[in-house]
Design a protein around this motif. Sequence first.
Motif, short mmCIF file in Angstrom:
data_model
loop_
_atom_site.label_atom_id
_atom_site.label_comp_id
_atom_site.label_asym_id
_atom_site.label_seq_id
_atom_site.Cartn_x
_atom_site.Cartn_y
_atom_site.Cartn_z
N LYS A 1 -5.12 4.39 -4.16
CA LYS A 1 -6.49 4.90 -4.11
C LYS A 1 -6.95 5.43 -5.46
O LYS A 1 -8.14 5.51 -5.72
N GLU A 2 -5.99 5.83 -6.30
CA GLU A 2 -6.33 6.40 -7.61
C GLU A 2 -5.28 6.01 -8.64
O GLU A 2 -4.15 5.69 -8.28
N GLU B 1 0.12 10.94 -12.16
CA GLU B 1 1.13 11.22 -11.13
C GLU B 1 1.38 9.99 -10.25
O GLU B 1 2.53 9.68 -9.92
N THR B 2 0.31 9.33 -9.85
CA THR B 2 0.44 8.13 -9.02
C THR B 2 1.17 7.03 -9.78
O THR B 2 2.07 6.38 -9.25
N LYS B 3 0.79 6.82 -11.03
CA LYS B 3 1.45 5.80 -11.84
C LYS B 3 2.94 6.10 -11.99
O LYS B 3 3.78 5.21 -11.86
N SER C 1 0.84 -1.20 0.00
CA SER C 1 0.00 0.00 0.00
C SER C 1 0.87 1.25 0.00
O SER C 1 1.91 1.29 0.66
N LEU C 2 0.45 2.26 -0.74
CA LEU C 2 1.16 3.53 -0.69
C LEU C 2 0.89 4.26 0.62
O LEU C 2 1.64 5.13 1.01
N ASP C 3 -0.20 3.91 1.29
CA ASP C 3 -0.62 4.59 2.51
C ASP C 3 -0.31 3.75 3.74
O ASP C 3 -1.21 3.21 4.39
N PHE D 1 -0.03 -2.08 -10.45
CA PHE D 1 -0.79 -1.47 -9.37
C PHE D 1 -2.19 -2.05 -9.34
O PHE D 1 -2.65 -2.64 -10.33
N ILE D 2 -2.84 -1.89 -8.22
CA ILE D 2 -4.23 -2.32 -8.05
C ILE D 2 -4.93 -1.24 -7.24
O ILE D 2 -4.34 -0.64 -6.35
N LEU D 3 -6.18 -0.99 -7.58
CA LEU D 3 -6.95 0.06 -6.92
C LEU D 3 -7.66 -0.43 -5.68
O LEU D 3 -8.13 -1.58 -5.63
#
Length: 85
Positions: A48-49, A53-55, A15-17, A66-68
């Motif tokens: 989450k998105e 930018e996240t990618k 997780s990024l968070d 990645f997975i949402l």
Amino acid sequence: IVTCENMMPSLLFISLDLPDKNGSELIEILRKDFTFSRENCYIVAVVKESSPETKSLIYNAGADDFILKPLQIESIKQIIERVNN
């Protein structure tokens, strides 16, 4: 990280968070270790998105995919199938 090294996983969902560390930083740290090289471990960032930018952040950190959130069983199955092929 020590626990992961002892297990030598072929697939990680990160997780990024995370509560005490940025997930993209953790991916960068793991990629520096041979155990978690692209040849040995497929890393999936849980996000989450899926903004550009996240990618960019996750791929530059070393994630393979990645997975949402919220996680969907079908999406997890697709990733496992990709890793096993």
